[in-house]
Design a protein around this motif. Structure first.
Motif, PDB file in Angstrom:
ATOM      1  N   PHE A   1      12.923   1.766  -7.992  1.00 60.06           N
ATOM      2  CA  PHE A   1      13.388   2.605  -6.908  1.00 60.06           C
ATOM      3  C   PHE A   1      12.397   3.454  -5.947  1.00 60.06           C
ATOM      4  O   PHE A   1      11.569   3.917  -7.295  1.00 60.06           O
ATOM      5  CB  PHE A   1      14.542   3.873  -7.325  1.00 60.06           C
ATOM      6  CG  PHE A   1      14.922   4.652  -6.577  1.00 60.06           C
ATOM      7  CD1 PHE A   1      15.577   3.537  -5.233  1.00 60.06           C
ATOM      8  CD2 PHE A   1      15.266   6.104  -6.860  1.00 60.06           C
ATOM      9  CE1 PHE A   1      15.433   4.900  -4.180  1.00 60.06           C
ATOM     10  CE2 PHE A   1      15.735   6.584  -5.997  1.00 60.06           C
ATOM     11  CZ  PHE A   1      16.155   6.189  -4.550  1.00 60.06           C
ATOM     12  N   ASP A   2      12.122   3.277  -5.228  1.00 54.63           N
ATOM     13  CA  ASP A   2      11.092   3.912  -4.073  1.00 54.63           C
ATOM     14  C   ASP A   2      11.385   5.168  -3.205  1.00 54.63           C
ATOM     15  O   ASP A   2      12.536   4.430  -2.544  1.00 54.63           O
ATOM     16  CB  ASP A   2      10.298   3.720  -3.282  1.00 54.63           C
ATOM     17  CG  ASP A   2       9.362   3.676  -2.562  1.00 54.63           C
ATOM     18  OD1 ASP A   2       9.484   4.391  -1.841  1.00 54.63           O
ATOM     19  OD2 ASP A   2       8.389   2.669  -1.459  1.00 54.63           O
ATOM     20  N   LYS A   3      12.236   6.437  -3.731  1.00 53.63           N
ATOM     21  CA  LYS A   3      12.747   7.532  -3.318  1.00 53.63           C
ATOM     22  C   LYS A   3      11.815   7.806  -1.749  1.00 53.63           C
ATOM     23  O   LYS A   3      12.638   8.273  -1.173  1.00 53.63           O
ATOM     24  CB  LYS A   3      12.439   8.467  -4.333  1.00 53.63           C
ATOM     25  CG  LYS A   3      13.413   9.702  -3.874  1.00 53.63           C
ATOM     26  CD  LYS A   3      13.744  10.841  -5.193  1.00 53.63           C
ATOM     27  CE  LYS A   3      14.960  11.687  -4.867  1.00 53.63           C
ATOM     28  NZ  LYS A   3      14.592  12.876  -5.180  1.00 53.63           N
ATOM     29  N   ALA A   4      11.122   7.531  -2.001  1.00 59.46           N
ATOM     30  CA  ALA A   4       9.906   7.782  -0.627  1.00 59.46           C
ATOM     31  C   ALA A   4      10.652   6.532   0.831  1.00 59.46           C
ATOM     32  O   ALA A   4      11.072   7.000   1.616  1.00 59.46           O
ATOM     33  CB  ALA A   4       8.780   7.825  -0.496  1.00 59.46           C
TER      34      ALA A   4
ATOM     35  N   ASN B   1      -4.163   7.474  -1.545  1.00 53.27           N
ATOM     36  CA  ASN B   1      -3.509   9.525  -0.962  1.00 53.27           C
ATOM     37  C   ASN B   1      -4.364  10.215  -1.044  1.00 53.27           C
ATOM     38  O   ASN B   1      -4.077  11.099  -0.252  1.00 53.27           O
ATOM     39  CB  ASN B   1      -2.295   9.405  -2.021  1.00 53.27           C
ATOM     40  CG  ASN B   1      -0.962   9.049  -2.199  1.00 53.27           C
ATOM     41  OD1 ASN B   1      -0.838   8.429  -1.175  1.00 53.27           O
ATOM     42  ND2 ASN B   1      -0.757   8.835  -3.341  1.00 53.27           N
ATOM     43  N   GLY B   2      -5.630   9.824  -1.661  1.00 55.65           N
ATOM     44  CA  GLY B   2      -6.720  10.845  -0.714  1.00 55.65           C
ATOM     45  C   GLY B   2      -7.152  11.703  -1.543  1.00 55.65           C
ATOM     46  O   GLY B   2      -8.043  12.315  -2.013  1.00 55.65           O
TER      47      GLY B   2
ATOM     48  N   GLU C   1       0.886  -1.243   0.082  1.00 61.43           N
ATOM     49  CA  GLU C   1       0.022  -0.232   0.608  1.00 61.43           C
ATOM     50  C   GLU C   1       0.801   1.335   0.312  1.00 61.43           C
ATOM     51  O   GLU C   1       0.531   2.279  -0.759  1.00 61.43           O
ATOM     52  CB  GLU C   1      -0.804   0.458   1.644  1.00 61.43           C
ATOM     53  CG  GLU C   1      -1.968   1.091   0.691  1.00 61.43           C
ATOM     54  CD  GLU C   1      -3.077   0.801   1.788  1.00 61.43           C
ATOM     55  OE1 GLU C   1      -4.592   1.223   1.816  1.00 61.43           O
ATOM     56  OE2 GLU C   1      -3.103   1.235   3.406  1.00 61.43           O
ATOM     57  N   ALA C   2       1.969   1.033   0.330  1.00 58.62           N
ATOM     58  CA  ALA C   2       2.755   2.508   0.629  1.00 58.62           C
ATOM     59  C   ALA C   2       4.004   2.966  -0.384  1.00 58.62           C
ATOM     60  O   ALA C   2       3.678   3.534  -0.918  1.00 58.62           O
ATOM     61  CB  ALA C   2       3.517   2.533   2.555  1.00 58.62           C
ATOM     62  N   VAL C   3       3.776   1.802  -1.099  1.00 58.39           N
ATOM     63  CA  VAL C   3       5.168   1.544  -2.572  1.00 58.39           C
ATOM     64  C   VAL C   3       3.497   2.170  -3.619  1.00 58.39           C
ATOM     65  O   VAL C   3       3.866   2.851  -4.740  1.00 58.39           O
ATOM     66  CB  VAL C   3       5.443   0.871  -2.805  1.00 58.39           C
ATOM     67  CG1 VAL C   3       4.771  -0.602  -3.347  1.00 58.39           C
ATOM     68  CG2 VAL C   3       6.797   1.343  -3.716  1.00 58.39           C
TER      69      VAL C   3
END
Ligand code: NAD
Length: 321
Positions: A57-60, A275-276, A23-25
């Protein structure tokens, strides 16, 4: 550098941890904070194998890596899984290898997390009947993750090879849910949520069979030419996906796009809902359809989570580079 074996992944990785990581990615992808790189997939001309890479790549989340592996069709006869993969994670600051993580179990967990996220975000709150189309390796992972998202009361299922259904039925029984094998039209008439997880190359579910308000997670179509549902059903639904570029090229929407029934602009990344930035379902009568094509960042997200948990529990093997 950490080595996290298949066995350790099975021991430490949970469905909730996979759900949170994916979910985060998905959210990071929709914000433009994470990118999948072009997929490589090649027949190697040996053992009838298909071999390739999925990377990103997940920069977050600061996760950089690649899943390498593929499909070896003769493995089963050797007592091995046909799908084989390993995730390589790198330190995004230095490029040094930080972990080698078994990818087989995690692939099933991350795929199930993807459809579960779509059910969590898009299915009607009062969904009670789960429809399963497909009864192969992935199906039981899908079932287990799905039933954690709504108060399902029973499962109806169909499979091209009916002899495979009792194995899925045993999982439903273990989860305390009545299980019934039905024809496809009946499945559409009964189910509030449907997961398709097959290797079909033609529509298995027709538009007119699906009730208003149904949520469908199409999970099997991950290659050009594969198909699970009627393009007219895709055109009638509110469409969501993990990644729009993959959805229109190798996912379930490829056929409706080719037929000119929809355009790319009709498809919303599920990360926007997370993210809404998109309301998701807006009425009880709307059909929502999630096209889960499977992206490399999902693999990296769950591998990174598994490596972290394994390290915290002292179960990762540490090796000097
Ligand atoms: P599997 O080989 O174990 O099972 C295949 C399933 O497809 C079975 O239910 C089988 O009966 C059914 N099937 C086979 N031929 C069919 C046909 N002609 N028409 C209808 N159904 C047919 O495979 P699996 O590991 O369970 O994977 C299922 C599908 O999901 C595959 O297509 C795989 O590529 C795909 N997959 C997608 C993702 C993703 O992220 N979206 C991830 C993993 C697997």
């Amino acid at each position: 550098m950490l080595i996290v074996s298949e066995e350790t992944c099975r021991q430490v990785m949970t469905r909730p941890a996979a759900f949170d990581a994916v979910e985060a990615v998905f959210g990071a992808m929709a914000r433009g904070d994470a990118w999948n790189f072009p997929v490589v997939r090649e027949a190697i001309g040996h053992a009838d194998a298909l071999y390739g890479f999925k990377s990103g790549f997940d920069k977050a989340g600061l996760v950089l890596g690649v899943k390498a592996g593929g499909y070896w069709p003769h493995n089963m006869a050797r007592g091995l899984t046909n799908h084989q993969s390993t995730v390589f994670l790198f330190d995004p600051d230095t490029g040094m290898l930080s972990a080698l993580v078994g990818g087989n179990y995690l692939t099933a967990l991350r795929t199930a997390a993807s459809s579960a996220i779509s059910i969590n975000r898009l299915a009607r709150r009062d969904a009670r009947v789960l429809g399963m189309v497909g009864a192969g390796h992935q199906s039981q992972f899908q079932l287990r993750a799905a039933v954690e998202q709504r108060d399902f009361e029973r499962v109806v299922a169909w499979n091209f090879h009916p002899e495979m259904l009792p194995r899925l039925g045993a999982v439903a029984e273990e989860l305390g849910l009545p299980f019934e094998a039905v024809e496809r039209e009946e499945l559409g008439a009964q189910a509030d949520v449907i997961i398709t997880i097959t290797s079909a190359h033609e529509a298995l579910l027709m538009k007119d069979w699906i009730k208003p308000g149904t949520h469908i997670a199409c999970m099997g179509t991950d290659t050009k030419g594969k198909q699970e549902v009627d393009p007219q059903l895709v055109a009638a639904a509110t469409l969501f996906t993990d990644e729009v570029a993959q959805s229109v090229s190798i996912g379930e929407t490829q056929h409706a796009i080719a037929a000119g029934l929809i355009s790319q602009a009709d498809i919303t990344p599920i990360g926007a809902v997370i993210n809404g930035d998109h309301p998701g379902r807006t009425s009880d009568s709307e059909i929502t359809l999630f096209d889960g094509t499977g992206v490399g960042l999902q693999d990296l997200a769950v591998a990174s989570a598994a490596a972290q948990i394994a390290q915290d529990k002292g179960l990762a093997q540490e090796v000097a580079l």
